[in-house]
Design a protein around this motif. Sequence first.
Motif, PDB file in Angstrom:
ATOM      1  N   ASP A  45       0.833  -1.204   0.000  1.00 30.00           N
ATOM      2  CA  ASP A  45       0.000   0.000   0.000  1.00 30.00           C
ATOM      3  C   ASP A  45       0.866   1.252   0.000  1.00 30.00           C
ATOM      4  OD1 ASP A  45      -2.287  -1.562   0.021  1.00 30.00           O
ATOM      5  OD2 ASP A  45      -2.618  -1.352   2.180  1.00 30.00           O
ATOM      6  N   THR A  46       1.951   1.221   0.767  1.00 27.74           N
ATOM      7  CA  THR A  46       2.832   2.386   0.845  1.00 27.74           C
ATOM      8  C   THR A  46       3.508   2.651  -0.492  1.00 27.74           C
ATOM      9  OG1 THR A  46       3.239   1.989   3.190  1.00 27.74           O
ATOM     10  CG2 THR A  46       4.824   3.402   2.037  1.00 27.74           C
ATOM     11  N   ALA A  47       4.093   1.625  -1.086  1.00 32.44           N
ATOM     12  CA  ALA A  47       4.763   1.801  -2.376  1.00 32.44           C
ATOM     13  C   ALA A  47       3.775   2.267  -3.439  1.00 32.44           C
ATOM     14  CB  ALA A  47       5.436   0.501  -2.808  1.00 32.44           C
ATOM     15  N   ALA A  48       2.593   1.685  -3.451  1.00 28.28           N
ATOM     16  CA  ALA A  48       1.578   2.078  -4.438  1.00 28.28           C
ATOM     17  C   ALA A  48       1.135   3.521  -4.233  1.00 28.28           C
ATOM     18  CB  ALA A  48       0.391   1.127  -4.374  1.00 28.28           C
ATOM     19  N   ALA A  49       0.989   3.935  -2.983  1.00 30.34           N
ATOM     20  CA  ALA A  49       0.564   5.315  -2.708  1.00 30.34           C
ATOM     21  C   ALA A  49       1.625   6.315  -3.153  1.00 30.34           C
ATOM     22  CB  ALA A  49       0.254   5.478  -1.222  1.00 30.34           C
ATOM     23  N   VAL A  50       2.885   6.015  -2.876  1.00 39.38           N
ATOM     24  CA  VAL A  50       3.967   6.911  -3.296  1.00 39.38           C
ATOM     25  C   VAL A  50       4.011   6.981  -4.822  1.00 39.38           C
ATOM     26  CG1 VAL A  50       6.477   7.263  -3.318  1.00 39.38           C
ATOM     27  CG2 VAL A  50       5.337   6.551  -1.209  1.00 39.38           C
ATOM     28  N   ALA A  51       3.946   5.836  -5.480  1.00 38.38           N
ATOM     29  CA  ALA A  51       3.997   5.801  -6.943  1.00 38.38           C
ATOM     30  C   ALA A  51       2.797   6.527  -7.553  1.00 38.38           C
ATOM     31  CB  ALA A  51       4.046   4.355  -7.432  1.00 38.38           C
ATOM     32  N   MET A  88      11.093   9.706  -5.644  1.00 41.81           N
ATOM     33  CA  MET A  88      11.646   8.423  -6.106  1.00 41.81           C
ATOM     34  C   MET A  88      12.510   7.748  -5.039  1.00 41.81           C
ATOM     35  SD  MET A  88      10.464   7.450  -9.058  1.00 41.81           S
ATOM     36  CE  MET A  88      11.622   6.266  -9.728  1.00 41.81           C
ATOM     37  N   PRO A  89      13.360   8.481  -4.301  1.00 42.83           N
ATOM     38  CA  PRO A  89      14.125   7.804  -3.240  1.00 42.83           C
ATOM     39  C   PRO A  89      13.220   7.243  -2.134  1.00 42.83           C
ATOM     40  CG  PRO A  89      15.150   9.897  -3.803  1.00 42.83           C
ATOM     41  CD  PRO A  89      13.810   9.868  -4.495  1.00 42.83           C
ATOM     42  N   ILE A  90      12.108   7.893  -1.883  1.00 44.07           N
ATOM     43  CA  ILE A  90      11.155   7.382  -0.894  1.00 44.07           C
ATOM     44  C   ILE A  90      10.508   6.102  -1.415  1.00 44.07           C
ATOM     45  CG2 ILE A  90       8.996   7.882   0.340  1.00 44.07           C
ATOM     46  CD1 ILE A  90       9.906  10.875   0.238  1.00 44.07           C
ATOM     47  N   LEU A  91      10.232   6.068  -2.716  1.00 45.70           N
ATOM     48  CA  LEU A  91       9.702   4.836  -3.320  1.00 45.70           C
ATOM     49  C   LEU A  91      10.724   3.710  -3.170  1.00 45.70           C
ATOM     50  CD1 LEU A  91       7.546   3.297  -4.874  1.00 45.70           C
ATOM     51  CD2 LEU A  91       8.564   4.180  -6.994  1.00 45.70           C
ATOM     52  N   ALA A  92      12.001   4.017  -3.372  1.00 51.72           N
ATOM     53  CA  ALA A  92      13.047   2.999  -3.194  1.00 51.72           C
ATOM     54  C   ALA A  92      13.024   2.459  -1.776  1.00 51.72           C
ATOM     55  CB  ALA A  92      14.422   3.582  -3.514  1.00 51.72           C
ATOM     56  N   ASP A  93      12.892   3.345  -0.799  1.00 50.04           N
ATOM     57  CA  ASP A  93      12.837   2.900   0.598  1.00 50.04           C
ATOM     58  C   ASP A  93      11.623   2.016   0.848  1.00 50.04           C
ATOM     59  OD1 ASP A  93      15.134   4.382   1.068  1.00 50.04           O
ATOM     60  OD2 ASP A  93      14.058   6.045   2.031  1.00 50.04           O
ATOM     61  N   ALA A  94      10.467   2.405   0.301  1.00 49.43           N
ATOM     62  CA  ALA A  94       9.244   1.614   0.483  1.00 49.43           C
ATOM     63  C   ALA A  94       9.386   0.241  -0.162  1.00 49.43           C
ATOM     64  CB  ALA A  94       8.040   2.360  -0.097  1.00 49.43           C
ATOM     65  N   GLY A 125      17.933  10.448 -12.355  1.00 49.51           N
ATOM     66  CA  GLY A 125      16.858  10.658 -13.325  1.00 49.51           C
ATOM     67  C   GLY A 125      17.416  11.178 -14.636  1.00 49.51           C
ATOM     68  N   PRO A 126      16.636  11.918 -15.372  1.00 47.31           N
ATOM     69  CA  PRO A 126      15.358  12.486 -14.953  1.00 47.31           C
ATOM     70  C   PRO A 126      14.283  11.403 -14.901  1.00 47.31           C
ATOM     71  CG  PRO A 126      15.710  12.970 -17.263  1.00 47.31           C
ATOM     72  CD  PRO A 126      16.954  12.261 -16.771  1.00 47.31           C
ATOM     73  N   HIS A 127      13.375  11.565 -13.980  1.00 44.42           N
ATOM     74  CA  HIS A 127      12.250  10.657 -13.845  1.00 44.42           C
ATOM     75  C   HIS A 127      11.011  11.352 -14.390  1.00 44.42           C
ATOM     76  CE1 HIS A 127      14.677   7.941 -11.465  1.00 44.42           C
ATOM     77  NE2 HIS A 127      15.074   8.977 -10.740  1.00 44.42           N
ATOM     78  N   VAL A 128      10.228  10.618 -15.152  1.00 43.21           N
ATOM     79  CA  VAL A 128       9.055  11.191 -15.803  1.00 43.21           C
ATOM     80  C   VAL A 128       7.902  10.196 -15.746  1.00 43.21           C
ATOM     81  CG1 VAL A 128      10.416  12.607 -17.403  1.00 43.21           C
ATOM     82  CG2 VAL A 128       9.758  10.305 -18.063  1.00 43.21           C
ATOM     83  N   ARG A 129       6.711  10.690 -16.067  1.00 40.71           N
ATOM     84  CA  ARG A 129       5.554   9.807 -16.164  1.00 40.71           C
ATOM     85  C   ARG A 129       5.874   8.764 -17.233  1.00 40.71           C
ATOM     86  NH1 ARG A 129      -0.605  11.959 -16.700  1.00 40.71           N
ATOM     87  NH2 ARG A 129      -1.303  10.733 -14.929  1.00 40.71           N
ATOM     88  N   GLY A 130       5.597   7.516 -16.929  1.00 44.61           N
ATOM     89  CA  GLY A 130       5.972   6.431 -17.817  1.00 44.61           C
ATOM     90  C   GLY A 130       7.232   5.721 -17.335  1.00 44.61           C
ATOM     91  N   CYS A 131       7.775   6.169 -16.206  1.00 43.73           N
ATOM     92  CA  CYS A 131       8.934   5.519 -15.609  1.00 43.73           C
ATOM     93  C   CYS A 131       8.617   4.036 -15.405  1.00 43.73           C
ATOM     94  CB  CYS A 131       9.253   6.200 -14.273  1.00 43.73           C
ATOM     95  SG  CYS A 131      10.390   5.278 -13.228  1.00 43.73           S
ATOM     96  N   TRP A 132       9.510   3.186 -15.815  1.00 47.04           N
ATOM     97  CA  TRP A 132       9.238   1.746 -15.779  1.00 47.04           C
ATOM     98  C   TRP A 132       9.043   1.229 -14.364  1.00 47.04           C
ATOM     99  CZ3 TRP A 132      12.874  -1.595 -13.587  1.00 47.04           C
ATOM    100  CH2 TRP A 132      14.151  -1.085 -13.385  1.00 47.04           C
ATOM    101  N   VAL A 133       9.739   1.787 -13.379  1.00 40.29           N
ATOM    102  CA  VAL A 133       9.557   1.322 -12.002  1.00 40.29           C
ATOM    103  C   VAL A 133       8.186   1.746 -11.477  1.00 40.29           C
ATOM    104  CG1 VAL A 133      10.380   1.475  -9.627  1.00 40.29           C
ATOM    105  CG2 VAL A 133      12.021   1.249 -11.486  1.00 40.29           C
ATOM    106  N   VAL A 134       7.840   3.002 -11.692  1.00 36.46           N
ATOM    107  CA  VAL A 134       6.522   3.483 -11.235  1.00 36.46           C
ATOM    108  C   VAL A 134       5.425   2.671 -11.917  1.00 36.46           C
ATOM    109  CG1 VAL A 134       4.940   5.462 -11.227  1.00 36.46           C
ATOM    110  CG2 VAL A 134       7.368   5.796 -10.701  1.00 36.46           C
ATOM    111  N   ASP A 135       5.562   2.414 -13.206  1.00 36.35           N
ATOM    112  CA  ASP A 135       4.562   1.615 -13.909  1.00 36.35           C
ATOM    113  C   ASP A 135       4.464   0.194 -13.351  1.00 36.35           C
ATOM    114  OD1 ASP A 135       3.895   3.756 -15.481  1.00 36.35           O
ATOM    115  OD2 ASP A 135       4.776   2.973 -17.326  1.00 36.35           O
TER     116      ASP A 135
END
Length: 77
Positions: A18-24, A36-42, A61-71
Amino acid sequence: MVGNPFRPVTFSPEWRTDTAAAVAAGMYESRDFAAMPILADALQDAGCDSADVLDHCRGPGPHVRGCWVVDLVLGKE
């Protein structure tokens, strides 16, 4: 943005907490990827030990919408 097609990453469903999904989801919706570093921690707290995933999240990064990890976290594979 996609990961390296020659080194596909296996993403364990257990990492999708739930935490990782909420951050993403927050980053995806706001288009602000400063967390993104908080997502890594989660993900690490959830048992993720993939250097590719964690290094990407903690990288510059740069990190953008469509980032493979977030997806992956959001189940948009």
